[in-house]
Write an enzyme that holds these catalytic residues in place. Structure first.
Site, mmCIF file in Angstrom:
data_model
loop_
_atom_site.group_PDB
_atom_site.id
_atom_site.type_symbol
_atom_site.label_atom_id
_atom_site.label_comp_id
_atom_site.label_asym_id
_atom_site.label_seq_id
_atom_site.Cartn_x
_atom_site.Cartn_y
_atom_site.Cartn_z
ATOM 1 N N ASP A 296 -69.915 142.280 41.476
ATOM 2 C CA ASP A 296 -70.268 142.330 40.054
ATOM 3 C C ASP A 296 -71.758 141.999 39.953
ATOM 4 O OD1 ASP A 296 -68.256 141.762 37.253
ATOM 5 O OD2 ASP A 296 -70.438 141.731 37.130
ATOM 6 N N ASN A 297 -72.467 142.667 39.054
ATOM 7 C CA ASN A 297 -73.895 142.351 38.904
ATOM 8 C C ASN A 297 -74.134 141.334 37.780
ATOM 9 O OD1 ASN A 297 -73.519 143.857 36.608
ATOM 10 N ND2 ASN A 297 -75.106 145.384 37.038
ATOM 11 N N ILE B 194 -73.522 148.000 41.924
ATOM 12 C CA ILE B 194 -72.825 149.022 42.734
ATOM 13 C C ILE B 194 -73.570 150.352 42.798
ATOM 14 C CG2 ILE B 194 -70.481 148.097 42.533
ATOM 15 C CD1 ILE B 194 -70.194 150.512 40.371
ATOM 16 N N SER C 152 -59.598 155.539 30.082
ATOM 17 C CA SER C 152 -59.395 155.052 28.722
ATOM 18 C C SER C 152 -58.673 156.096 27.878
ATOM 19 C CB SER C 152 -60.771 154.768 28.116
ATOM 20 O OG SER C 152 -60.674 154.570 26.740
ATOM 21 N N TYR D 7 -70.076 157.048 26.004
ATOM 22 C CA TYR D 7 -69.173 156.217 26.812
ATOM 23 C C TYR D 7 -67.897 156.996 27.145
ATOM 24 C CZ TYR D 7 -65.406 152.988 27.822
ATOM 25 O OH TYR D 7 -64.312 152.393 28.401
ATOM 26 N N LYS E 78 -66.069 158.545 30.914
ATOM 27 C CA LYS E 78 -64.699 158.402 31.440
ATOM 28 C C LYS E 78 -64.152 159.776 31.833
ATOM 29 C CE LYS E 78 -64.436 154.015 31.269
ATOM 30 N NZ LYS E 78 -64.611 153.279 32.523
ATOM 31 N N VAL F 40 -62.243 144.946 7.465
ATOM 32 C CA VAL F 40 -61.184 145.875 7.896
ATOM 33 C C VAL F 40 -61.689 147.273 7.550
ATOM 34 C CG1 VAL F 40 -58.813 146.633 7.488
ATOM 35 C CG2 VAL F 40 -59.348 144.179 7.613
HETATM 36 P P1 NAD Z 1 -66.384 144.104 31.190
HETATM 37 O O1 NAD Z 1 -67.728 144.478 30.708
HETATM 38 O O2 NAD Z 1 -65.845 142.772 30.795
HETATM 39 O O3 NAD Z 1 -66.308 144.213 32.781
HETATM 40 C C1 NAD Z 1 -67.075 145.120 33.515
HETATM 41 C C2 NAD Z 1 -67.772 144.334 34.606
HETATM 42 O O4 NAD Z 1 -68.533 145.240 35.405
HETATM 43 C C3 NAD Z 1 -68.749 143.280 34.072
HETATM 44 O O5 NAD Z 1 -68.476 142.043 34.687
HETATM 45 C C4 NAD Z 1 -70.133 143.802 34.463
HETATM 46 O O6 NAD Z 1 -71.016 142.750 34.750
HETATM 47 C C5 NAD Z 1 -69.796 144.644 35.684
HETATM 48 N N1 NAD Z 1 -70.723 145.744 35.960
HETATM 49 C C6 NAD Z 1 -71.157 146.710 35.119
HETATM 50 N N2 NAD Z 1 -71.986 147.564 35.763
HETATM 51 C C7 NAD Z 1 -72.080 147.125 37.041
HETATM 52 C C8 NAD Z 1 -72.777 147.570 38.188
HETATM 53 N N3 NAD Z 1 -73.589 148.630 38.149
HETATM 54 N N4 NAD Z 1 -72.640 146.884 39.339
HETATM 55 C C9 NAD Z 1 -71.832 145.796 39.413
HETATM 56 N N5 NAD Z 1 -71.152 145.319 38.349
HETATM 57 C C10 NAD Z 1 -71.272 145.985 37.176
HETATM 58 O O7 NAD Z 1 -65.382 145.269 30.729
HETATM 59 P P2 NAD Z 1 -63.792 145.318 30.759
HETATM 60 O O8 NAD Z 1 -63.303 145.266 29.367
HETATM 61 O O9 NAD Z 1 -63.261 144.370 31.742
HETATM 62 O O10 NAD Z 1 -63.583 146.810 31.251
HETATM 63 C C11 NAD Z 1 -63.406 147.118 32.609
HETATM 64 C C12 NAD Z 1 -63.306 148.616 32.760
HETATM 65 O O11 NAD Z 1 -62.235 149.097 31.964
HETATM 66 C C13 NAD Z 1 -64.551 149.377 32.321
HETATM 67 O O12 NAD Z 1 -64.728 150.477 33.186
HETATM 68 C C14 NAD Z 1 -64.170 149.857 30.941
HETATM 69 O O13 NAD Z 1 -64.863 151.018 30.601
HETATM 70 C C15 NAD Z 1 -62.695 150.129 31.104
HETATM 71 N N6 NAD Z 1 -61.945 150.091 29.850
HETATM 72 C C16 NAD Z 1 -62.056 148.986 29.048
HETATM 73 C C17 NAD Z 1 -61.361 148.948 27.849
HETATM 74 C C18 NAD Z 1 -61.502 147.775 26.909
HETATM 75 O O14 NAD Z 1 -61.223 147.918 25.734
HETATM 76 N N7 NAD Z 1 -61.896 146.604 27.383
HETATM 77 C C19 NAD Z 1 -60.546 150.024 27.478
HETATM 78 C C20 NAD Z 1 -60.458 151.127 28.334
HETATM 79 C C21 NAD Z 1 -61.171 151.142 29.525
HETATM 80 C C1 WQD Z 2 -59.482 148.600 16.745
HETATM 81 C C2 WQD Z 2 -59.177 148.859 15.281
HETATM 82 C C3 WQD Z 2 -61.103 149.552 13.995
HETATM 83 C C4 WQD Z 2 -63.325 145.842 14.322
HETATM 84 C C5 WQD Z 2 -62.419 150.867 21.494
HETATM 85 C C6 WQD Z 2 -62.978 152.036 22.240
HETATM 86 C C7 WQD Z 2 -61.951 152.602 23.172
HETATM 87 C C8 WQD Z 2 -61.414 151.522 24.090
HETATM 88 C C9 WQD Z 2 -60.934 150.342 23.317
HETATM 89 C C10 WQD Z 2 -62.737 151.495 26.084
HETATM 90 C C11 WQD Z 2 -59.872 150.109 14.752
HETATM 91 C C12 WQD Z 2 -60.565 148.220 13.510
HETATM 92 C C13 WQD Z 2 -62.363 146.819 14.432
HETATM 93 C C14 WQD Z 2 -63.536 145.232 13.049
HETATM 94 C C15 WQD Z 2 -61.795 146.601 12.128
HETATM 95 N N1 WQD Z 2 -62.411 151.008 24.959
HETATM 96 N N2 WQD Z 2 -61.602 147.194 13.354
HETATM 97 N N3 WQD Z 2 -62.749 145.628 12.009
HETATM 98 O O1 WQD Z 2 -62.199 151.397 18.408
HETATM 99 O O2 WQD Z 2 -59.707 151.384 18.900
HETATM 100 O O3 WQD Z 2 -61.305 151.300 20.758
HETATM 101 O O4 WQD Z 2 -61.970 149.876 22.442
HETATM 102 O O5 WQD Z 2 -62.417 152.490 26.638
HETATM 103 O O6 WQD Z 2 -62.574 153.597 23.895
HETATM 104 O O7 WQD Z 2 -63.363 153.009 21.292
HETATM 105 O O8 WQD Z 2 -61.074 149.311 19.331
HETATM 106 O O9 WQD Z 2 -61.073 146.925 18.789
HETATM 107 O O10 WQD Z 2 -63.061 148.336 18.112
HETATM 108 O O11 WQD Z 2 -60.897 148.642 16.937
HETATM 109 O O12 WQD Z 2 -61.113 146.941 11.169
HETATM 110 O O13 WQD Z 2 -64.412 144.372 12.899
HETATM 111 O O14 WQD Z 2 -59.689 147.772 14.510
HETATM 112 O O15 WQD Z 2 -61.494 150.358 12.916
HETATM 113 O O16 WQD Z 2 -59.002 150.710 13.841
HETATM 114 P P1 WQD Z 2 -61.094 150.940 19.231
HETATM 115 P P2 WQD Z 2 -61.596 148.233 18.326
#
Ligand code: NAD
Ligand code: WQD
Length: 344
Positions: free
Chosen positions: A35-36, A63, A129, A154, A158, A222
């Protein structure tokens, strides 16, 4: 139990990566984390150690720096599986800084695939995602649903990463891969020692809810109550991060045990149930006893109306199913919020 198996977790100090590292350690795997710290803190390593009594090997590297990632494989030739989380994930920021996202998320993916190929590592699980579906035409959405034009840079990364994996798999006989399409991950570990740590003002609903309840934010907005849903607010499939972490164990074991039907497979990881924003607010108030100050405002640009997963494919083939409830997840998110604020 896969004792003596070693899994490399990229982004393993992040939100989902840290919970996943815990589940693998609890199952007897050796875990190597890279992790960076671009969106995480080194203290997360202590949290993982406190929960599991094991301190994973850790490398602070970027990475996208291929030689550095290669060195990790050289140091640990026993790594036979990779879970690739490391990427930037803020949807809104990606609209303003698209190149930051293309640079890190796509080069990072390429670097991981190259390092695996060069070091005879055969099993990959990738964090995809539900954003790849956009607003699906049919709900619940299955893995066979069409990929819609991405709503953000973003989301596009994916889609491209999934295609990159597919292309590399076609060119290699011995690479087995799974993309997990997460729905909305929420909550924290039951110990409250690790959880989500958004920097600055949170974009996502649950951190905004917990910070408002704690008094850090004055009011939750909301976004929209005129959607075509039961109460007019948007609907999502909120999955507890511990359930999500366990899906990674199921996916890696499917690959290690050669149970995969294809060398590139895709699984939805959600609960199969949709909840509206107001249901989230009401459930939070019920399980925590806290009153939330909120108001209805306009819709947020780029938001879809509703999405939830069809989980039948994952249940049948991964042998995995979400077990925790929205109430469990919101309670754990609240415990975590209180824990980190007390630490500050
Ligand atoms: P996060 O930001 O908490 O974790 C990602 C980690 O990767 C961080 O610790 C960051 O420091 C590290 N990182 C980023 N770029 C790097 C690099 N070049 N080299 C080394 N480390 C690096 O995010 P998360 O919520 O844990 O998400 C993890 C994965 O899941 C991501 O790929 C994200 O796109 C995907 N994802 C997240 C969600 C969500 O809502 N949290 C939903 C769908 C998909
Ligand atoms: C959830 C719901 C908002 C904040 C995002 C990414 C998606 C995935 C997950 C990575 C929505 C509402 C939110 C607020 C609100 N990530 N909301 N007030 O947008 O479904 O998904 O995270 O892949 O790609 O787009 O998640 O948590 O932002 O929102 O009413 O202050 O809550 O409108 O309906 P979202 P979210």
């Amino acid at each position: 139990m896969k004792e003596n198996r070693t899994v490399l977790v990229t982004g393993g100090l992040g939100y989902i990566g840290s919970h996943t590292a815990v589940e693998f350690i609890n199952k007897g795997y050796n875990v190597v984390i890279v992790d960076n710290l671009g969106n995480s803190r080194i203290e997360v390593l202590d949290g993982i150690e406190s929960i599991t009594a094991v301190r994973p090997h850790f490398y602070k590297i970027d990475i996208t720096q291929k030689e550095e990632l290669d060195r990790v494989f050289k140091d640990h030739p026993e790594i036979d599986s990779v879970i690739h989380f490391a990427a930037w994930k803020a949807v809104g920021e990606s609209v303003n800084k698209p190149l930051k996202y293309y640079d890190n998320n796509l080069n990072g993916m390429a670097s991981v695939l190259e390092a695996m190929t060069n070091n005879n590592c055969h099993n990959l699980v990738f964090s995809s995602s539900c954003t790849v579906y956009g607003q699906p035409d049919v709900l619940p959405v299955t893995e066979a649903a069409p990929i819609k034009e991405a709503l953000s840079p973003y989301g596009f990364t994916k889609q491209v990463c999934e295609t990159m994996i597919k292309d590399v798999v076609k060119s290699k006989d011995d690479l087995k891969t799974i993309a997990l399409r997460y729905f909305n991950p929420i909550g924290a570990h039951e110990s409250a020692l690790i959880g989500e740590l958004p920097l600055g003002v949170p974009d996502n609903l649950i951190p905004f809810v917990t910070q408002t309840a704690y008094g850090i934010r004055e009011q939750l907005s909301v976004f929209g109550d005129d959607y075509n849903t039961e109460d007019g607010t948007a609907v999502r499939d909120y999955i507890h991060v511990t359930d999500l972490a366990k899906a990674h164990v199921a996916a890696i074991e499917r690959l290690i045990d050669n149970k995969n039907n294809d060398t590139f497979e895709v699984f939805n990881v959600g609960t199969g149930k949709g909840n509206s924003v107001l249901e989230v607010v009401n459930t939070f108030e019920q399980v925590t006893g806290e009153k939330l100050n909120y108001k209805i405002v306009d819709r947020r640009a780029g938001d879809i109306e509703k999405v939830w997963a069809d989980t039948a494919f994952a249940e049948k083939n991964l042998g995995w199913k979400a077990e925790l409830t929205l109430a469990d997840a919101l309670k754990s998110a609240w415990e975590w919020e209180k824990y980190i604020r007390a630490e500050d």
